[in-house]
Write a protein that holds these residues in place. Sequence first.
Motif, mmCIF file in Angstrom:
data_model
loop_
_atom_site.group_PDB
_atom_site.id
_atom_site.type_symbol
_atom_site.label_atom_id
_atom_site.label_comp_id
_atom_site.label_asym_id
_atom_site.label_seq_id
_atom_site.Cartn_x
_atom_site.Cartn_y
_atom_site.Cartn_z
ATOM 1 N N PRO A 112 0.748 -1.269 0.003
ATOM 2 C CA PRO A 112 -0.030 -0.110 0.059
ATOM 3 C C PRO A 112 0.836 1.322 0.051
ATOM 4 N N ALA A 115 1.922 1.939 -3.412
ATOM 5 C CA ALA A 115 0.620 2.233 -4.197
ATOM 6 C C ALA A 115 0.355 3.894 -4.117
ATOM 7 N N TYR A 126 -3.401 -1.509 -7.568
ATOM 8 C CA TYR A 126 -2.904 -1.818 -6.173
ATOM 9 C C TYR A 126 -3.408 -3.110 -6.051
ATOM 10 N N HIS A 128 -4.582 -5.190 -3.433
ATOM 11 C CA HIS A 128 -4.936 -5.320 -2.182
ATOM 12 C C HIS A 128 -5.483 -6.571 -1.967
ATOM 13 N N THR A 145 -8.166 -0.621 -7.510
ATOM 14 C CA THR A 145 -7.577 -1.518 -6.546
ATOM 15 C C THR A 145 -8.297 -2.825 -6.600
ATOM 16 N N ALA A 161 -12.592 4.854 0.038
ATOM 17 C CA ALA A 161 -12.090 4.381 -1.225
ATOM 18 C C ALA A 161 -13.052 4.667 -2.291
ATOM 19 N N ILE A 166 -12.455 0.037 -7.602
ATOM 20 C CA ILE A 166 -12.271 -1.281 -7.034
ATOM 21 C C ILE A 166 -12.804 -2.463 -7.986
#
Length: 376
Positions: A112, A115, A126, A128, A145, A161, A166
């Motif tokens: 993180p 990123a 990213y 995650h 993400t 976020a 995402i």
Amino acid sequence: MIPDARLVAFSAEIGRGHPSYLDSILQALRETHGIEVPVLTLNQVCTGRSKKAWDLARTIYRAGAQGGPVTWIYNRTRSEKSRPAAWQLRLLGLDLRPRLSGFDGICVAEHPLVAHILAPVCRVAYLHAEIAAPVVGVVPGVWRTFVPLEVTRRGLVLAGAEPAAITVTGLVVEPELVRLAEPAYRARHGRLCERAGGLTVGFFCSGAYPRPHLERIIAGVLSCLDSGHRVNVFAGTDQEKARRLENRLPADARGLGFIVCPDRRVETNRTAELFPELDVLVAAAHERTNWAVGLGLPMFVLMPNIGPFSPQNYRFARDQDVCRPLSTVKDARNLGPLIADLRRTGELRSTAERGYGPLPIGGAAVAASALLAGSA
């Protein structure tokens, strides 16, 4: 100069969890799409003050695992609600941002902090891959993400976020283990249904070799051997720390395997070779939590939880009813008889059943395809 490619990856190489997730994505790109992605590391890029800052971050990571007041302070400063400070990102990014500035492809970041640093200068994906959704996982300005589960997505959105950035992939499980998932589960389920004979218990050291966890591993190994179980200790890649651990275990004990590997890739391959034999997992609530919730491998979690990710990972696995805590060394000393009792009552079999099937495990392949589509 950055590599002449539409996709590059950046690995901080801190601990095992984050880099291992990146390994899985790169393996999926290699196996399924025939693409070899260039990988940059901090050691290749950072010099001067930036290198010293990252070295300090590694030192804090290792020191925070040693137990007692130091671990308490580490957990307080790296809580689930903590965010990186702007001055920290500036210092850590002194060499990273110039290196990637102007790059018009996609940079895959597994950590993180990396990123956060690179998001303002290039398109960042990213990774995650943790189930947990601490505030540090909220990275403003990233292109994408990748998260494993809907519960992770909801957690990051609640923490701030951007929902549109995402993508839910499913659990990022090592492709080597995804291929083995069904036959390994069937064989394990059969053994757990039996009433007699020892089981095979896998003990896994995490990257920082936390002292409290090592004490529980040693007690648990001895208990399992005394109870007639077979044991495989996966002692990681730090040769010195691994040998120190080995010296505290009985030499040439019957039923004890001790695995030390020169690097993370060899460790993953060796794990895949032995995975079909494993009936029970003992590990911290880091990346291997995925095996309990996705591969049907009953888990005993090494306590205390250390760092911002493990508390939420543990709570999720506990809520799925696929794990139990090893809260104290005394608990670990009773692990062998406890495993036998749980097998006899059928609870160990039920635990495996709850952890196999409900959650998707092909996150590496999904993320690889999304990266290729985005970089086209």
